[in-house]
Scaffold this motif. Sequence first.
Motif, PDB file in Angstrom:
ATOM      1  N   PRO A  32       0.864  -1.281   0.066  1.00  0.00           N
ATOM      2  CA  PRO A  32       0.068   0.186  -0.187  1.00  0.00           C
ATOM      3  C   PRO A  32       0.842   1.389   0.067  1.00  0.00           C
ATOM      4  CG  PRO A  32      -0.147  -1.032   2.297  1.00  0.00           C
ATOM      5  CD  PRO A  32       0.747  -1.874   1.018  1.00  0.00           C
ATOM      6  N   ARG A 162      -9.899  -2.662  -4.189  1.00  0.00           N
ATOM      7  CA  ARG A 162      -8.953  -2.348  -3.385  1.00  0.00           C
ATOM      8  C   ARG A 162      -8.344  -3.247  -2.328  1.00  0.00           C
ATOM      9  NH1 ARG A 162      -8.667   0.296   1.797  1.00  0.00           N
ATOM     10  NH2 ARG A 162     -10.863   0.347   1.889  1.00  0.00           N
ATOM     11  N   GLY A 164      -7.438  -4.019   0.890  1.00  0.00           N
ATOM     12  CA  GLY A 164      -6.919  -3.145   2.286  1.00  0.00           C
ATOM     13  C   GLY A 164      -7.584  -3.737   3.403  1.00  0.00           C
ATOM     14  N   ALA A 166      -5.753  -0.137   4.878  1.00  0.00           N
ATOM     15  CA  ALA A 166      -4.336   0.065   5.157  1.00  0.00           C
ATOM     16  C   ALA A 166      -4.268   1.485   6.045  1.00  0.00           C
ATOM     17  CB  ALA A 166      -3.547   0.548   4.009  1.00  0.00           C
TER      18      ALA A 166
END
Length: 192
Positions: A32, A162, A164, A166
């Motif tokens: 990320p 996405r 994540g 993060a």
Amino acid sequence: MEVGEVTFDGAYYFHGTRVMRSHAFLEEGILPLGAVLDRLWKDLYGLCSGAVTPSRWSALREESEGDAPSPMRGKHGAYLYRMKFVDGFHFGPYASLVRAHAMNPIDGEHDYVKSPEIVEDIARCLELDLQELFEARVRSCVVKFFHRDVDLHAVETRDVVRFGPASRTATRSQHRVRPRLSRCCARRWRPV
């Protein structure tokens, strides 16, 4: 049969980007933004070190990220940079279920194989021809990887996914996408 009735064991995703060190994906996975930001600024400085001093480069980053009023803060690129820098939602990493979409996005979508958005944001602020220097030095690639999570919305819309969540303080091992990323997958990177 409805798409919602189908189950998947996983899917192959395609992450489009431009990189200075393409083999970094084998060593670290797809990280990320928060985990690569320091290295990105260091790499970008390496491209324009003859035009700006190290202390000025550090000051430019502080102005881009800080809250204090400055000429840098007023630039649109700095606004876009801060938006990504502050909000972990924008850290990604992102990938597409459709390779052709990663290689040739539809009108109105960003072309990550041409240049990462964050690099464009930084380059817009600095007036150093940084974007041209970056594009001349890096390689385009699409990283194919397998992931067990399949987002039903992404399947229905062929949208970008996405991986994540993060945080800005994420370490290199947190939130990276590296499931089944292997030398076999690495050979499938396609320079554009």
